[in-house]
Write a protein that holds these residues in place. Structure first.
Motif, mmCIF file in Angstrom:
data_model
loop_
_atom_site.group_PDB
_atom_site.id
_atom_site.type_symbol
_atom_site.label_atom_id
_atom_site.label_comp_id
_atom_site.label_asym_id
_atom_site.label_seq_id
_atom_site.Cartn_x
_atom_site.Cartn_y
_atom_site.Cartn_z
ATOM 1 N N THR A 147 0.830 -1.196 0.000
ATOM 2 C CA THR A 147 0.000 0.000 0.000
ATOM 3 C C THR A 147 0.870 1.254 0.000
ATOM 4 O OG1 THR A 147 -0.117 -0.075 2.422
ATOM 5 C CG2 THR A 147 -1.899 -1.133 1.194
ATOM 6 N N GLY A 148 0.265 2.376 -0.400
ATOM 7 C CA GLY A 148 0.980 3.649 -0.386
ATOM 8 C C GLY A 148 1.516 4.033 -1.751
ATOM 9 N N ILE A 149 1.769 5.322 -1.903
ATOM 10 C CA ILE A 149 2.224 5.871 -3.185
ATOM 11 C C ILE A 149 3.578 5.303 -3.597
ATOM 12 C CG2 ILE A 149 2.905 7.994 -4.378
ATOM 13 C CD1 ILE A 149 0.867 9.479 -2.667
ATOM 14 N N LYS A 150 4.481 5.148 -2.632
ATOM 15 C CA LYS A 150 5.834 4.696 -2.949
ATOM 16 C C LYS A 150 5.866 3.294 -3.565
ATOM 17 C CE LYS A 150 8.367 7.522 0.428
ATOM 18 N NZ LYS A 150 9.303 7.495 1.580
ATOM 19 N N LEU A 151 4.860 2.493 -3.236
ATOM 20 C CA LEU A 151 4.841 1.110 -3.746
ATOM 21 C C LEU A 151 3.852 0.940 -4.890
ATOM 22 C CD1 LEU A 151 5.058 -0.768 -0.327
ATOM 23 C CD2 LEU A 151 6.884 -0.361 -1.968
ATOM 24 N N HIS A 152 3.367 2.063 -5.417
ATOM 25 C CA HIS A 152 2.401 2.029 -6.516
ATOM 26 C C HIS A 152 2.974 1.312 -7.742
ATOM 27 C CE1 HIS A 152 -0.873 3.326 -9.113
ATOM 28 N NE2 HIS A 152 0.015 3.821 -9.968
ATOM 29 N N LYS A 153 4.234 1.573 -8.077
ATOM 30 C CA LYS A 153 4.851 0.945 -9.242
ATOM 31 C C LYS A 153 4.937 -0.568 -9.073
ATOM 32 C CE LYS A 153 8.885 1.222 -12.270
ATOM 33 N NZ LYS A 153 10.198 1.874 -12.519
ATOM 34 N N LYS A 154 5.195 -1.028 -7.850
ATOM 35 C CA LYS A 154 5.267 -2.482 -7.600
ATOM 36 C C LYS A 154 3.907 -3.114 -7.869
ATOM 37 C CE LYS A 154 9.346 -1.660 -5.768
ATOM 38 N NZ LYS A 154 10.574 -1.858 -6.548
ATOM 39 N N ARG A 155 2.847 -2.469 -7.401
ATOM 40 C CA ARG A 155 1.501 -2.992 -7.620
ATOM 41 C C ARG A 155 1.169 -3.044 -9.108
ATOM 42 N NH1 ARG A 155 0.462 0.754 -3.554
ATOM 43 N NH2 ARG A 155 -0.792 2.063 -4.956
ATOM 44 N N ASN A 156 1.576 -2.006 -9.827
ATOM 45 C CA ASN A 156 1.313 -1.972 -11.264
ATOM 46 C C ASN A 156 2.023 -3.106 -12.001
ATOM 47 O OD1 ASN A 156 -0.424 0.174 -11.245
ATOM 48 N ND2 ASN A 156 1.081 1.698 -11.895
ATOM 49 N N SER A 159 0.213 -6.300 -11.352
ATOM 50 C CA SER A 159 -1.039 -6.335 -12.126
ATOM 51 C C SER A 159 -0.774 -6.649 -13.592
ATOM 52 C CB SER A 159 -1.766 -4.991 -12.005
ATOM 53 O OG SER A 159 -2.171 -4.756 -10.667
ATOM 54 N N GLN A 259 8.588 -8.881 -8.875
ATOM 55 C CA GLN A 259 7.678 -8.319 -7.888
ATOM 56 C C GLN A 259 6.686 -9.380 -7.388
ATOM 57 O OE1 GLN A 259 8.493 -6.739 -10.842
ATOM 58 N NE2 GLN A 259 9.906 -5.372 -9.751
#
Length: 311
Positions: A147-156, A159, A259
Protein backbone atom coordinates in the motif's frame (compact mmCIF):
# COMPACT_ATOMS: atom_id res chain seq x y z
CA UNK A 1 47.10 5.51 21.22
CA UNK A 2 45.65 5.22 24.73
CA UNK A 3 46.88 5.37 28.31
CA UNK A 4 47.17 2.52 30.72
CA UNK A 5 46.44 -0.25 28.23
CA UNK A 6 49.96 -1.42 27.42
CA UNK A 7 50.22 -3.87 30.29
CA UNK A 8 46.91 -5.47 29.43
CA UNK A 9 47.63 -5.75 25.74
CA UNK A 10 51.11 -7.20 26.28
CA UNK A 11 49.68 -9.90 28.50
CA UNK A 12 49.47 -12.55 25.80
CA UNK A 13 47.67 -15.66 26.91
CA UNK A 14 49.43 -18.98 26.57
CA UNK A 15 46.72 -20.36 24.32
CA UNK A 16 47.25 -23.02 21.69
CA UNK A 17 46.41 -22.26 18.09
CA UNK A 18 42.76 -23.21 17.55
CA UNK A 19 41.96 -25.79 14.90
CA UNK A 20 39.64 -24.30 12.28
CA UNK A 21 37.06 -26.56 10.70
CA UNK A 22 34.89 -26.59 7.63
CA UNK A 23 31.17 -26.25 8.26
CA UNK A 24 29.70 -29.74 8.09
CA UNK A 25 26.08 -30.80 8.42
CA UNK A 26 26.98 -32.67 11.59
CA UNK A 27 28.03 -29.32 13.12
CA UNK A 28 24.64 -27.70 12.62
CA UNK A 29 23.15 -28.67 15.99
CA UNK A 30 26.17 -27.36 17.94
CA UNK A 31 26.45 -24.10 16.01
CA UNK A 32 22.69 -23.59 16.05
CA UNK A 33 22.79 -23.85 19.84
CA UNK A 34 25.08 -20.80 19.90
CA UNK A 35 22.84 -18.97 17.44
CA UNK A 36 19.69 -19.74 19.43
CA UNK A 37 21.33 -18.77 22.73
CA UNK A 38 23.01 -15.51 21.71
CA UNK A 39 20.63 -14.46 18.92
CA UNK A 40 22.90 -12.59 16.49
CA UNK A 41 20.96 -10.12 14.36
CA UNK A 42 23.01 -10.59 11.18
CA UNK A 43 22.01 -13.13 8.53
CA UNK A 44 25.73 -13.91 8.13
CA UNK A 45 25.50 -16.16 11.21
CA UNK A 46 22.68 -18.18 9.65
CA UNK A 47 24.03 -21.75 9.47
CA UNK A 48 22.64 -22.40 6.00
CA UNK A 49 24.44 -19.28 4.74
CA UNK A 50 27.67 -20.32 6.43
CA UNK A 51 27.46 -23.78 4.91
CA UNK A 52 26.53 -22.64 1.39
CA UNK A 53 29.08 -19.82 1.13
CA UNK A 54 32.04 -21.41 2.94
CA UNK A 55 33.97 -22.33 -0.20
CA UNK A 56 33.40 -18.97 -1.92
CA UNK A 57 34.41 -17.05 1.21
CA UNK A 58 37.07 -19.51 2.44
CA UNK A 59 35.37 -19.77 5.80
CA UNK A 60 36.16 -21.81 8.86
CA UNK A 61 35.14 -22.02 12.50
CA UNK A 62 36.60 -22.84 15.89
CA UNK A 63 36.17 -22.10 19.59
CA UNK A 64 38.03 -19.66 21.80
CA UNK A 65 37.20 -19.38 25.50
CA UNK A 66 33.76 -20.90 24.88
CA UNK A 67 32.99 -18.41 22.11
CA UNK A 68 32.34 -19.38 18.52
CA UNK A 69 34.96 -17.96 16.15
CA UNK A 70 34.14 -17.70 12.44
CA UNK A 71 36.80 -16.65 9.94
CA UNK A 72 36.14 -15.13 6.52
CA UNK A 73 39.19 -15.78 4.37
CA UNK A 74 38.10 -13.43 1.57
CA UNK A 75 37.49 -10.41 3.79
CA UNK A 76 40.40 -11.57 5.97
CA UNK A 77 38.66 -10.91 9.25
CA UNK A 78 36.71 -12.71 11.93
CA UNK A 79 33.04 -12.33 12.68
CA UNK A 80 32.47 -10.84 16.11
CA UNK A 81 32.83 -13.87 18.45
CA UNK A 82 29.47 -15.44 19.29
CA UNK A 83 28.99 -15.97 22.99
CA UNK A 84 29.17 -13.85 26.12
CA UNK A 85 30.51 -10.40 25.30
CA UNK A 86 34.25 -9.96 25.45
CA UNK A 87 35.26 -6.82 27.30
CA UNK A 88 37.39 -4.59 25.03
CA UNK A 89 40.58 -5.60 26.85
CA UNK A 90 39.76 -9.29 26.35
CA UNK A 91 38.97 -8.77 22.69
CA UNK A 92 42.30 -6.96 22.27
CA UNK A 93 44.12 -9.92 23.82
CA UNK A 94 42.34 -12.19 21.34
CA UNK A 95 43.53 -9.92 18.50
CA UNK A 96 47.09 -10.17 19.77
CA UNK A 97 46.79 -13.94 19.91
CA UNK A 98 45.43 -13.97 16.37
CA UNK A 99 48.43 -11.95 15.19
CA UNK A 100 50.69 -14.33 17.07
CA UNK A 101 49.09 -17.24 15.21
CA UNK A 102 49.62 -15.50 11.86
CA UNK A 103 45.95 -14.56 11.41
CA UNK A 104 44.24 -11.22 10.84
CA UNK A 105 43.32 -9.51 14.14
CA UNK A 106 40.25 -7.61 12.90
CA UNK A 107 36.52 -8.21 13.41
CA UNK A 108 33.39 -7.62 11.38
CA UNK A 109 29.64 -7.73 12.13
CA UNK A 110 30.07 -5.61 15.24
CA UNK A 111 26.72 -4.24 16.37
CA UNK A 112 25.89 -0.68 17.38
CA UNK A 113 24.68 -2.06 20.72
CA UNK A 114 28.14 -3.45 21.49
CA UNK A 115 29.82 -0.15 20.59
CA UNK A 116 27.41 1.81 22.77
CA UNK A 117 27.90 -0.60 25.65
CA UNK A 118 31.70 -0.51 25.42
CA UNK A 119 32.82 2.92 24.13
CA UNK A 120 36.35 2.19 25.35
CA UNK A 121 36.68 -0.23 22.43
CA UNK A 122 38.13 2.73 20.53
CA UNK A 123 41.17 2.52 22.80
CA UNK A 124 42.13 -0.63 20.95
CA UNK A 125 40.43 -0.52 17.55
CA UNK A 126 39.49 1.85 14.77
CA UNK A 127 35.74 1.54 14.27
CA UNK A 128 34.44 1.60 10.69
CA UNK A 129 30.81 1.50 9.61
CA UNK A 130 30.14 -0.94 6.76
CA UNK A 131 27.19 0.58 4.85
CA UNK A 132 27.65 -1.73 1.86
CA UNK A 133 27.01 -4.68 4.17
CA UNK A 134 23.90 -3.22 5.78
CA UNK A 135 21.03 -5.70 5.92
CA UNK A 136 17.55 -4.62 4.83
CA UNK A 137 14.69 -5.42 7.21
CA UNK A 138 11.09 -5.24 5.99
CA UNK A 139 7.70 -5.54 7.60
CA UNK A 140 6.20 -8.69 6.10
CA UNK A 141 2.68 -7.23 6.12
CA UNK A 142 3.86 -4.23 4.12
CA UNK A 143 5.36 -6.49 1.45
CA UNK A 144 2.07 -8.38 1.26
CA UNK A 145 -0.18 -5.34 0.88
CA UNK A 146 2.14 -2.96 -1.01
CA UNK A 147 0.00 0.00 0.00
CA UNK A 148 0.98 3.65 -0.39
CA UNK A 149 2.22 5.87 -3.19
CA UNK A 150 5.83 4.70 -2.95
CA UNK A 151 4.84 1.11 -3.75
CA UNK A 152 2.40 2.03 -6.52
CA UNK A 153 4.85 0.95 -9.24
CA UNK A 154 5.27 -2.48 -7.60
CA UNK A 155 1.50 -2.99 -7.62
CA UNK A 156 1.31 -1.97 -11.26
CA UNK A 157 4.02 -4.43 -12.29
CA UNK A 158 2.27 -7.24 -10.45
CA UNK A 159 -1.04 -6.34 -12.13
CA UNK A 160 0.65 -6.33 -15.54
CA UNK A 161 2.15 -9.74 -14.88
CA UNK A 162 -1.20 -11.18 -13.82
CA UNK A 163 -2.96 -9.76 -16.86
CA UNK A 164 -0.28 -11.12 -19.19
CA UNK A 165 -0.03 -14.50 -17.48
CA UNK A 166 -3.38 -15.22 -15.80
CA UNK A 167 -2.60 -18.93 -15.50
CA UNK A 168 0.53 -18.49 -13.39
CA UNK A 169 0.86 -20.71 -10.33
CA UNK A 170 2.84 -20.66 -7.09
CA UNK A 171 4.33 -23.89 -5.70
CA UNK A 172 6.69 -24.94 -2.91
CA UNK A 173 10.29 -25.29 -4.08
CA UNK A 174 10.49 -29.07 -4.06
CA UNK A 175 11.30 -32.00 -6.32
CA UNK A 176 11.75 -31.13 -9.99
CA UNK A 177 11.41 -27.43 -9.26
CA UNK A 178 14.86 -27.41 -7.68
CA UNK A 179 16.42 -28.45 -10.98
CA UNK A 180 14.38 -25.88 -12.88
CA UNK A 181 15.26 -23.14 -10.38
CA UNK A 182 18.95 -23.95 -10.72
CA UNK A 183 18.61 -23.74 -14.50
CA UNK A 184 16.95 -20.34 -14.16
CA UNK A 185 19.83 -19.11 -11.99
CA UNK A 186 22.29 -20.37 -14.60
CA UNK A 187 20.31 -18.72 -17.40
CA UNK A 188 20.33 -15.35 -15.61
CA UNK A 189 24.08 -15.68 -15.05
CA UNK A 190 24.75 -16.36 -18.74
CA UNK A 191 22.69 -13.32 -19.81
CA UNK A 192 25.07 -10.93 -18.07
CA UNK A 193 27.08 -8.77 -20.45
CA UNK A 194 30.12 -8.97 -18.20
CA UNK A 195 31.20 -11.76 -15.89
CA UNK A 196 30.65 -11.38 -12.16
CA UNK A 197 32.70 -13.32 -9.64
CA UNK A 198 30.14 -12.59 -6.92
CA UNK A 199 27.27 -13.99 -9.00
CA UNK A 200 29.37 -17.01 -10.01
CA UNK A 201 29.90 -17.67 -6.31
CA UNK A 202 26.22 -17.13 -5.63
CA UNK A 203 25.32 -19.78 -8.20
CA UNK A 204 27.63 -22.23 -6.44
CA UNK A 205 26.03 -21.33 -3.10
CA UNK A 206 22.56 -21.91 -4.55
CA UNK A 207 23.61 -25.31 -5.88
CA UNK A 208 25.09 -26.29 -2.50
CA UNK A 209 21.90 -25.17 -0.78
CA UNK A 210 19.74 -27.23 -3.14
CA UNK A 211 21.94 -30.30 -2.64
CA UNK A 212 21.23 -30.19 1.12
CA UNK A 213 17.93 -28.29 1.12
CA UNK A 214 16.03 -30.13 3.84
CA UNK A 215 19.05 -30.78 6.03
CA UNK A 216 19.78 -27.04 6.08
CA UNK A 217 16.21 -26.23 7.08
CA UNK A 218 15.49 -24.31 3.88
CA UNK A 219 12.13 -23.52 2.35
CA UNK A 220 11.22 -21.92 -0.96
CA UNK A 221 8.61 -20.95 -3.52
CA UNK A 222 8.46 -20.93 -7.32
CA UNK A 223 6.29 -19.08 -9.82
CA UNK A 224 5.42 -21.08 -12.93
CA UNK A 225 3.47 -20.78 -16.18
CA UNK A 226 2.41 -24.23 -17.32
CA UNK A 227 5.73 -26.10 -16.97
CA UNK A 228 8.03 -23.09 -17.19
CA UNK A 229 9.58 -21.72 -14.00
CA UNK A 230 10.01 -17.92 -14.08
CA UNK A 231 10.94 -17.03 -10.48
CA UNK A 232 11.97 -18.61 -7.21
CA UNK A 233 12.89 -17.69 -3.65
CA UNK A 234 14.77 -19.54 -0.91
CA UNK A 235 14.41 -18.66 2.77
CA UNK A 236 14.86 -19.92 6.32
CA UNK A 237 13.95 -18.90 9.83
CA UNK A 238 16.43 -16.71 11.71
CA UNK A 239 14.38 -16.10 14.87
CA UNK A 240 10.80 -16.27 16.07
CA UNK A 241 10.16 -12.88 14.44
CA UNK A 242 12.39 -12.92 11.33
CA UNK A 243 12.98 -14.98 8.20
CA UNK A 244 16.05 -14.60 6.00
CA UNK A 245 15.46 -14.37 2.23
CA UNK A 246 18.67 -16.00 1.06
CA UNK A 247 18.15 -16.25 -2.68
CA UNK A 248 15.61 -14.75 -5.05
CA UNK A 249 15.75 -14.96 -8.83
CA UNK A 250 13.36 -14.10 -11.64
CA UNK A 251 13.40 -14.38 -15.42
CA UNK A 252 13.88 -10.84 -16.75
CA UNK A 253 11.96 -11.81 -19.90
CA UNK A 254 8.79 -11.84 -17.79
CA UNK A 255 8.00 -8.32 -16.65
CA UNK A 256 6.72 -8.26 -13.09
CA UNK A 257 7.97 -11.73 -12.15
CA UNK A 258 10.43 -10.26 -9.63
CA UNK A 259 7.68 -8.32 -7.89
CA UNK A 260 5.35 -11.33 -7.89
CA UNK A 261 7.83 -13.69 -6.21
CA UNK A 262 8.61 -10.99 -3.65
CA UNK A 263 4.95 -10.56 -2.75
CA UNK A 264 4.12 -14.28 -2.84
CA UNK A 265 7.02 -15.01 -0.49
CA UNK A 266 5.75 -12.40 1.96
CA UNK A 267 2.24 -13.85 1.76
CA UNK A 268 3.57 -17.33 2.41
CA UNK A 269 5.45 -16.11 5.50
CA UNK A 270 2.85 -13.69 6.90
CA UNK A 271 1.71 -16.19 9.57
CA UNK A 272 5.25 -17.29 10.39
CA UNK A 273 7.09 -14.05 11.12
CA UNK A 274 6.85 -10.28 11.42
CA UNK A 275 10.00 -9.27 9.53
CA UNK A 276 11.97 -10.32 6.48
CA UNK A 277 15.72 -9.87 6.26
CA UNK A 278 16.48 -9.38 2.56
CA UNK A 279 20.24 -9.22 3.15
CA UNK A 280 22.74 -6.72 1.68
CA UNK A 281 23.14 -4.68 -1.48
CA UNK A 282 26.97 -5.05 -1.43
CA UNK A 283 27.31 -1.46 -2.63
CA UNK A 284 25.73 -2.29 -6.02
CA UNK A 285 23.87 0.85 -7.08
CA UNK A 286 20.96 -0.83 -8.87
CA UNK A 287 20.48 -3.37 -6.10
CA UNK A 288 20.51 -0.63 -3.46
CA UNK A 289 17.86 1.31 -5.34
CA UNK A 290 15.70 -1.80 -5.67
CA UNK A 291 15.96 -2.64 -1.97
CA UNK A 292 15.30 0.92 -0.86
CA UNK A 293 12.28 1.16 -3.18
CA UNK A 294 10.45 -1.42 -1.06
CA UNK A 295 10.63 0.80 2.04
CA UNK A 296 12.66 -1.13 4.63
CA UNK A 297 11.66 -0.48 8.23
CA UNK A 298 15.28 -0.73 9.32
CA UNK A 299 18.82 -1.05 8.04
CA UNK A 300 21.18 -3.08 10.18
CA UNK A 301 24.53 -1.44 9.49
CA UNK A 302 27.39 -3.47 10.94
CA UNK A 303 30.76 -2.10 11.94
CA UNK A 304 34.26 -3.49 11.65
CA UNK A 305 37.04 -3.23 14.21
CA UNK A 306 40.54 -2.60 12.86
CA UNK A 307 43.08 -3.50 15.52
CA UNK A 308 45.54 -0.84 16.68
CA UNK A 309 48.30 -2.77 18.47
CA UNK A 310 50.62 -1.14 20.94
CA UNK A 311 53.95 -0.35 19.36
Amino acid sequence: MYEGGEAVLKELQKTEFPEFNRFALKDKKLIQTYIDTYKPISCEYNFSNLYAWQDACKMGWSFYQERLLIYDGISKCFFMPLGQDFYPEELAILSLNLKNWGLEPNFSLVTSDYLEKYPEIENYYTVKQERDNAEYIYDVESLCDLTGIKLHKKRNLISQFKRSYPDFEVHPLKGEYKHKALNLAKKMLKKLKTSSKTLDQEYCAIKTSFDHFDQLGLEGLVVTMEKKLVAFSVFSQMSHSTYDIQFEKSDMDYKGAAQVINQETARYLIDKCRYLNREQDLGIKGLRQAKMSYGPVRLISPHSLIFNPVN
